[in-house]
Design an enzyme around this catalytic site. Structure first.
Site, PDB file in Angstrom:
ATOM      1  N   GLU A   1      21.098  81.304  10.229  1.00 46.66           N
ATOM      2  CA  GLU A   1      20.517  81.556  11.544  1.00 46.66           C
ATOM      3  C   GLU A   1      21.004  82.825  12.229  1.00 46.66           C
ATOM      4  OE1 GLU A   1      19.851  77.386  13.517  1.00 46.66           O
ATOM      5  OE2 GLU A   1      21.632  77.361  12.268  1.00 46.66           O
TER       6      GLU A   1
HETATM    7  N1  MCN Z   1      25.250  81.066   1.820  1.00 46.56           N
HETATM    8  C1  MCN Z   1      25.947  81.798   0.894  1.00 46.56           C
HETATM    9  N2  MCN Z   1      27.049  82.501   1.286  1.00 46.56           N
HETATM   10  C2  MCN Z   1      27.437  82.539   2.584  1.00 46.56           C
HETATM   11  C3  MCN Z   1      26.713  81.823   3.542  1.00 46.56           C
HETATM   12  C4  MCN Z   1      25.618  81.059   3.127  1.00 46.56           C
HETATM   13  O1  MCN Z   1      25.561  81.832  -0.270  1.00 46.56           O
HETATM   14  N3  MCN Z   1      28.503  83.217   2.935  1.00 46.56           N
HETATM   15  C5  MCN Z   1      24.070  80.282   1.418  1.00 46.56           C
HETATM   16  C6  MCN Z   1      24.269  78.784   1.556  1.00 46.56           C
HETATM   17  O2  MCN Z   1      24.902  78.233   0.488  1.00 46.56           O
HETATM   18  C7  MCN Z   1      22.845  78.284   1.760  1.00 46.56           C
HETATM   19  C8  MCN Z   1      22.209  79.413   2.549  1.00 46.56           C
HETATM   20  O3  MCN Z   1      23.007  80.572   2.298  1.00 46.56           O
HETATM   21  O4  MCN Z   1      22.205  78.109   0.531  1.00 46.56           O
HETATM   22  C9  MCN Z   1      22.217  79.101   4.040  1.00 46.56           C
HETATM   23  O5  MCN Z   1      23.471  78.606   4.370  1.00 46.56           O
HETATM   24  P1  MCN Z   1      23.852  78.032   5.804  1.00 46.56           P
HETATM   25  O6  MCN Z   1      23.855  79.138   6.783  1.00 46.56           O
HETATM   26  O7  MCN Z   1      25.053  77.207   5.674  1.00 46.56           O
HETATM   27  O8  MCN Z   1      22.617  77.111   6.221  1.00 46.56           O
HETATM   28  P2  MCN Z   1      22.201  75.663   5.681  1.00 46.56           P
HETATM   29  O9  MCN Z   1      22.365  75.556   4.234  1.00 46.56           O
HETATM   30  O10 MCN Z   1      22.748  74.629   6.574  1.00 46.56           O
HETATM   31  O11 MCN Z   1      20.613  75.799   5.886  1.00 46.56           O
HETATM   32  C10 MCN Z   1      19.999  75.676   7.110  1.00 46.56           C
HETATM   33  C11 MCN Z   1      19.587  76.969   7.745  1.00 46.56           C
HETATM   34  C12 MCN Z   1      18.781  76.631   8.903  1.00 46.56           C
HETATM   35  S1  MCN Z   1      19.560  75.842  10.148  1.00 46.56           S
HETATM   36  C13 MCN Z   1      17.434  76.835   8.903  1.00 46.56           C
HETATM   37  S2  MCN Z   1      16.474  76.325  10.207  1.00 46.56           S
HETATM   38  C14 MCN Z   1      16.810  77.460   7.790  1.00 46.56           C
HETATM   39  C15 MCN Z   1      17.699  78.207   6.943  1.00 46.56           C
HETATM   40  O12 MCN Z   1      18.913  77.812   6.806  1.00 46.56           O
HETATM   41  N4  MCN Z   1      15.581  77.154   7.391  1.00 46.56           N
HETATM   42  C16 MCN Z   1      15.092  77.740   6.250  1.00 46.56           C
HETATM   43  N5  MCN Z   1      17.148  78.929   5.960  1.00 46.56           N
HETATM   44  C17 MCN Z   1      15.883  78.675   5.534  1.00 46.56           C
HETATM   45  N6  MCN Z   1      15.405  79.264   4.421  1.00 46.56           N
HETATM   46  C18 MCN Z   1      14.176  78.920   3.959  1.00 46.56           C
HETATM   47  N7  MCN Z   1      13.712  79.519   2.873  1.00 46.56           N
HETATM   48  N8  MCN Z   1      13.426  77.988   4.581  1.00 46.56           N
HETATM   49  C19 MCN Z   1      13.829  77.400   5.709  1.00 46.56           C
HETATM   50  O13 MCN Z   1      13.101  76.456   6.259  1.00 46.56           O
END
Ligand code: MCN
Ligand code: FES
Length: 910
Positions: free
Chosen positions: A869
């Site tokens: 986000e």
């Molecule tokens: N990640 C990573 N290295 C980091 C940080 C994150 O590789 N240093 C990766 C994570 O492992 C994850 C992705 O990036 O696969 C997003 O991580 P994170 O920020 O922890 O978010 P969440 O996995 O909790 O995913 C939810 C977030 C939110 S809140 C929304 S809304 C959202 C989003 O991610 N909706 C999405 N990304 C989206 N992406 C797609 N394609 N579609 C949505 O609906």
């Protein structure tokens, strides 16, 4: 009447009998089960159903069978690979991380195949022109990786590259931080990743298909429901109304701040009983043998309504004569005050530089290409099983069981492969309707929305009316922030207090402002219910503050970059909630970006003409990773004969939970020699997977990542022998030792924000972002084009590079949409993806420059923070600031559509 037809489908001659009026897409999907052809809009707007017909790409949802000539040659994604050998486009799609949710993937692949057949050496711009012309939309990737993939595949097909060059292969046994391809990629590029609407087609005979009877007014009393005519339709099994609901017919909206939230959270009916609260509300459900019968019968249900005044914005619902939308609860149902440092009123009197800016953040629609859908049935153990796009399976379980009338231990939720949610699936509407209908009919049920229902009857980003006052000293150090903000949350309180608390947490975030008095209110209205949307509260907060900072810079005659630089977090500063940031990376990020800012300023000036003026803008974006306070997650790790199985409930919207779960586990398990291919994943099925919390608030990488890491560590501890080597499965079983362990992580340093002052330590980790767009403004029409976007991002250690880049590009494209085109305000106008302003490829620049910073986070797994986000927190004020830089016109509301910009330009001339 039917037509007899012979077609060559993926090289095989098929004999078919088809209805001349049915679409090619429905014949492919429903008669041939070629479900790689996806239905997104069914209106020819989105391209998910693109197949090749006699050499040309067509959107098969708008091709009637009577127009498909006899002996046509039809190619679908199922025929793209040559046996086991994937087509270069499929490999390139995997290698560039193009299949995030994957819903657009088959359509893009077929469109690209047709392009390369016509033009084997396209330029990037020709690829973009092609996707624009053939209406291929993607909501996840920001398009750039898709163009990269086509260019690479074309090079392979011309013999200039090897297909092996397109896919990352681990060197040794390391995948952390690499471009390792996600496990689901192959299924997504071959069309075998079955989404909910595909499962709908696979449901066994006896499954009832559901259709909603929905309100066509925004506020009314329900006097009666007459469904006798609907029941007479052959094939209709039952019409379900609130009377059939076995539970209390309410979704628990969860009150996060008791004592401050004036509601009790139980305001949302599963099926409307006494009142209609918004357009589209579900009043009844028809269950029939087919979806077509159910939809036709739904039109025959008569609802007797007494229409009430509809309050379509916060100010309307706050008017003195407005009646209470939920009788007994005031329309302004929650207030949060951020009280940090000294009283700001006397300070404002003394500070030399004070500005006050009113702004409006819009009702952004999520616009996933896959419409909402799900199934429910009773399993062999008598449990109610609900399959849906839920991004919070355990959370939703907690919110719906009482309402639908099932004991918690008798219900499980499973996440289906999901075609994007962007947060709207934080709300469990579909799940409760499915549960109610399955219990009421005793039969398996399936419900698939069309895109119109998706758009008009799912939650939206809550708009906010913002008033921000900033006071700075003579050097531009901002010493005081005051705010008054009204959030229009629609009719359901669900997560409204939490969202409004985000305004306390993020207004002023990124800047070390010592004194804050910021009041934010959450208001019931009759417009679309407010649901979570990527960024959740931050886009509203930064709309207010980062616009005001630009106004302050202008007033002080200071460069807006420099003003921000003087104020970003430095050691000793605290967040708006009084928390010490976990790292201080913004100064370094700005130092590095400054030369590009200076270059950009020169470039936009040099390229401006009287007709097209160009400008550059800047903003800071910050977002937290987690649910407020001591957020926690669980995962399991189990040794098996074949390797290790990891279990968690990290719901995948499309962001890549599979590959990063794998990486989190592998980084620890590799110590015992396990390779990525030795690790099996079991994800998001409550029957088997533990409570990892919802995939919202960019929390999962930190919270579930840590739980997964700990599960892997605990497994290695359980397997370790005295000599430091590890027992095999057989040895572990023979020794009578556990084969399956739990990993649990709690953000134990965090505290909830105080209800009265919003002071606390809500998040263990944050994401830090700088947004620098360059825009062109057509001075005659007011149309704004983003021509280049540079973004600096600190998300800690990158777990998967493809995923992280994809997250940033995708969020950035949504930020451009938020700033310039996307809206859901006019119920009659904003009814399709295109009319809601979804960015098409030509709306997003190809010139996207990303700078990553990997400042290790003490509380993050392997030093990682989140990413999802942060990049959508503040691209829009940066775009508005760039418009100001170009033209001198200050826009304070989004979307800055041509008419809004034109009006501001006209005002300037006067
Ligand atoms: N990640 C990573 N290295 C980091 C940080 C994150 O590789 N240093 C990766 C994570 O492992 C994850 C992705 O990036 O696969 C997003 O991580 P994170 O920020 O922890 O978010 P969440 O996995 O909790 O995913 C939810 C977030 C939110 S809140 C929304 S809304 C959202 C989003 O991610 N909706 C999405 N990304 C989206 N992406 C797609 N394609 N579609 C949505 O609906
Ligand atoms: Fe394109 Fe999700 S990957 S819509």
């Amino acid at each position: 009447m039917l037509l007899k037809r012979h077609f060559f489908i993926n090289g095989v001659k098929r004999n078919l009998m088809v209805d001349p009026e049915s679409s090619l897409a429905s014949v492919l999907r429903e008669q041939l089960m070629l479900t790689g052809c996806k239905i997104g809009c069914n209106q020819g707007h989105c391209g998910t159903c693109t197949v090749i017909l006699n050499g040309k790409p067509v959107r098969s949802c708008i091709v009637k069978m009577k127009k498909v000539p006899e002996e046509s040659v039809i190619e679908t994604v199922e025929g793209l690979a040559n046996g086991d050998e994937l087509h270069p486009l499929q490999v390139a799609w995997m290698g560039h991380g193009c299949a995030q949710c994957g819903y657009c993937t088959p359509g893009f692949l077929m469109s690209s195949k047709a392009l390369l057949a016509e033009n084997p050496s396209p330029t990037r711009e020709e690829v973009r022109d092609w996707f624009q012309k053939h209406k291929n939309l993607c909501r996840c990737t920001g398009y750039k990786p898709l163009v990269d993939a086509v260019m690479d595949a074309a090079a392979v097909m011309r013999g200039e590259k090897s297909v092996d060059d397109l896919i990352f292969k681990p060197v040794g046994n390391d995948i952390l931080g690499t471009e390792y391809v996600r496990p689901s990629a192959k299924a997504k590029v071959t069309g075998t990743w079955d989404y909910g609407a595909d499962m709908d087609l696979q449901m066994p005979e006896g499954t009832l298909k559901l259709a909603l009877v929905q309100a066509e007014v925004s506020h009314a009393l329900i006097k009666g429901i007459d469904y006798s005519e609907a029941l007479k339709v052959p094939g209709v099994h039952k019409v379900i109304t609130a009377k059939d609901v076995k539970g209390n017919n309410r979704i628990n909206g969860l009150v996060f701040f008791p004592g401050y939230n004036k509601g009790d959270g139980w305001d949302r009916p599963v099926l409307c009983d006494e009142k209609v609260f918004q357009y589209g509300d579900a009043i009844a459900v028809v269950a029939a043998d087919t979806e077509a019968i159910a939809r036709e019968a739904a039109k025959l249900v008569k609802v007797d309504l007494e229409v009430l005044p509809a309050y379509m914005s916060a100010p309307e619902a706050m008017a003195e004569d407005a009646i209470e939308i939920h009788p007994g609860t005031p329309n302004v149902f929650y207030e949060t005050k951020c009280i940090k440092g000294e009283d700001t009123a006397p300070l404002m009197e003394t500070l030399p530089n004070v500005v006050e800016v009113e702004s409006y953040s819009s009702r952004q629609p999520h616009l996933p290409l896959e419409p909402d859908c799900g199934q429910a049935y009773i399993d062999e153990n008598g449990k109610l099983i609900i399959h849906s796009k839920s991004i919070g399976i355990h959370l939703h379980h907690m919110m719906i069981c009482e309402g639908i009338g099932v004991a918690p231990e008798d219900c499980y939720i499973v996440q289906n492969p999901t075609g994007g949610t962007f947060g709207y699936k934080f709300s469990p509407t579909m799940e409760s309707i499915l549960g109610v209908c399955c219990l009421a009919t005793g039969r398996p049920v399936s419900l698939v929305y069309d895109q119109y229902q998706q758009i008009t009857y799912t939650g939206k980003r809550s708009p906010a009316f913002l008033k921000v006052k900033l006071g700075a000293d003579e050097n531009g150090k901002i010493l005081a922030l005051e705010g008054e903000n009204y959030v229009d949350h629609g009719p359901y309180s669900e997560f409204g207090d939490l969202l409004t608390m985000r305004l306390s947490q993020f207004m002023g975030a990124g800047y070390g402002i010592p004194n804050i008095r910021n009041n934010s209110y959450c208001v019931f209205t009759n417009h679309a219910w407010g649901s979570a949307f990527r960024g959740y509260g931050a886009p509203q907060s930064f709309m207010g503050v980062d616009t005001a900072i630009d106004v302050l810079a202008d007033k002080m005659g200071m460069d807006p970059f420099e003003l921000r630089y003087r104020n970003v977090y430095r050691p000793g500063d605290t967040t708006p909630t009084g928390q010490t940031p976990e790292v201080f990376s913004l100064v370094k990020m700005m130092d590095d970006l400054r030369p590009e800012w200076e270059e950009a300023k020169k470039r936009v000036k040099a390229n401006s003409t009287d007709k097209v003026k160009r400008g550059v803008g800047i903003s800071v974006g910050v977002y937290g990773c987690g649910l407020d306070g001591a957020d926690s997650s669980e995962a399991y790790a189990e040794i098996t004969k074949d390797g290790v199985t990891i279990y968690n409930s990290w719901e995948d919207h499309g962001q890549g939970a599979d590959v990063t779960t794998l990486t989190m586990a592998h980084e620890t398990l590799k110590k015992a020699g396990y390779k990525p291919e030795d690790i099996k994943l079991v994800l998001c099925d409550m029957e088997f997977t533990p409570n990892s919390g919802p995939a919202g608030g960019s929390r999962s990488n930190v919270v579930t990542g840590n739980a997964t890491r700990i599960a892997a560590e605990n497994l290695l501890k359980a397997l370790e022998k005295e000599d430091g080597t590890y027992r095999t499965y057989d040895e572990q079983v023979a020794a009578g030792l556990p084969t399956k362990v739990t990993g649990k992580w709690v953000a134990s340093e965090c505290t909830d924000c105080d209800g009265a002052t919003a002071q606390g330590k809500p998040f263990s980790n944050y994401m830090y972002v700088l947004n620098m767009p360059e825009v062109a403004v057509d001075m005659e029409t007011g149309k704004v084009t983003v021509e280049k976007f540079t973004m600096s991002v600190d998300c800690g250690t990158i777990i998967n590079k493809l995923v992280v880049e994809g997250q940033v590009y995708g969020a950035l494209a949504q930020g451009i949409g938020l700033a310039l085109t996307e809206d859901f305000e006019d119920l009659e106008k904003h009814t399709s993806l295109v009319k809601c302003g979804i960015p098409q490829i030509k709306d997003v620049p190809d010139d996207l420059v990303l700078h990553f910073y990997e400042t290790p986070r003490p509380e993050g797994p392997y030093g990682a923070s989140g990413i999802g986000e942060g990049p959508l927190a503040a691209p829009h004020p940066a775009i508005l600031n760039a418009i100001f830089n170009a033209t001198g016109a200050r826009i304070t509301r989004i979307p800055a559509t041509p008419d809004v910009v034109k009006a501001a330009l006209d005002k300037l001339e006067k």
